[in-house]
Design a protein around this motif. Structure first.
Motif, PDB file in Angstrom:
ATOM      1  N   VAL A  51       0.836  -1.203   0.000  1.00 44.88           N
ATOM      2  CA  VAL A  51       0.000   0.000   0.000  1.00 44.88           C
ATOM      3  C   VAL A  51       0.870   1.252   0.000  1.00 44.88           C
ATOM      4  N   LEU A  52       1.909   1.270   0.808  1.00 48.22           N
ATOM      5  CA  LEU A  52       2.803   2.432   0.856  1.00 48.22           C
ATOM      6  C   LEU A  52       3.534   2.633  -0.471  1.00 48.22           C
ATOM      7  N   VAL A  94       1.636   6.657  -7.002  1.00 44.12           N
ATOM      8  CA  VAL A  94       0.528   7.537  -7.401  1.00 44.12           C
ATOM      9  C   VAL A  94       0.882   8.994  -7.131  1.00 44.12           C
ATOM     10  N   VAL A  95       1.429   9.285  -5.968  1.00 41.44           N
ATOM     11  CA  VAL A  95       1.816  10.665  -5.643  1.00 41.44           C
ATOM     12  C   VAL A  95       2.872  11.156  -6.625  1.00 41.44           C
ATOM     13  N   LEU A 111       2.497   1.684  -3.499  1.00 41.40           N
ATOM     14  CA  LEU A 111       1.527   2.158  -4.487  1.00 41.40           C
ATOM     15  C   LEU A 111       1.172   3.617  -4.247  1.00 41.40           C
ATOM     16  N   THR A 112       1.040   4.008  -3.000  1.00 40.36           N
ATOM     17  CA  THR A 112       0.761   5.407  -2.675  1.00 40.36           C
ATOM     18  C   THR A 112       1.893   6.305  -3.172  1.00 40.36           C
ATOM     19  N   GLY A 113       3.114   5.874  -2.966  1.00 35.88           N
ATOM     20  CA  GLY A 113       4.262   6.649  -3.446  1.00 35.88           C
ATOM     21  C   GLY A 113       4.279   6.791  -4.953  1.00 35.88           C
TER      22      GLY A 113
END
Length: 146
Positions: A30-31, A37-38, A33-35
């Motif tokens: 999750v972390l 996307v950001v 993928l978040t990185g």
């Protein structure tokens, strides 16, 4: 009691991983993928700022961009959300073509055209008028002459 506590942490294994290990693996994914996307969002924002400046610099007079409702401003705002233009990454012929056609669309009140020609769609600009329905021989002849 130490043996009973450690057996609670271990629990049943799935694919050789305990629940705790699955939790940490899930959290890591999750972390990551978040990185990603950001990073993509920030990169697109930077690209759109560069593209905005490049388009405005093409004009000798930047006054059309002062008015947020001018065809030039509306076309530029659209262009900065257009996935095809943003994927180009620079002021290419494709981006300029899409911008010029968007200015035409906004300056002629395209949303109220009698026929939907798919302007501003996420397709190649050369296909934007491909749905033109020609009813008469004169219309067909005029279209062939273009």
């Amino acid at each position: 009691t130490n043996a009973s506590n450690s057996s609670k942490d271990v629990g049943p294994k799935m694919f050789g991983l305990t629940r705790k290990q699955w939790f940490w693996l899930f959290l890591l994914i999750v972390l990551l993928l978040t990185g990603v996307v950001v990073g993509v969002v920030v990169s697109r924002q930077e690209d759109s700022v560069d593209l905005r400046q490049e388009i405005i610099q093409k004009y000798e007079d930047a006054s059309p961009f002062v008015n947020a409702t001018s065809p030039q401003s509306l076309a530029l705002d659209w262009l900065l959300t257009d996935p095809i233009s943003l994927s180009e990454g620079n002021l290419s012929a494709t981006v300029l073509e899409r911008y010029a056609l968007a200015v035409l669309y906004f300056s002629t009140d395209g949303k109220n055209w009698a026929r939907d020609l798919e302007f501003l769609s996420e397709t190649d600009a050369c296909t934007w008028n491909s749905r033109m329905f020609l009813q008469t021989d004169d219309e067909r002849q005029a279209y062939r002459g273009v």
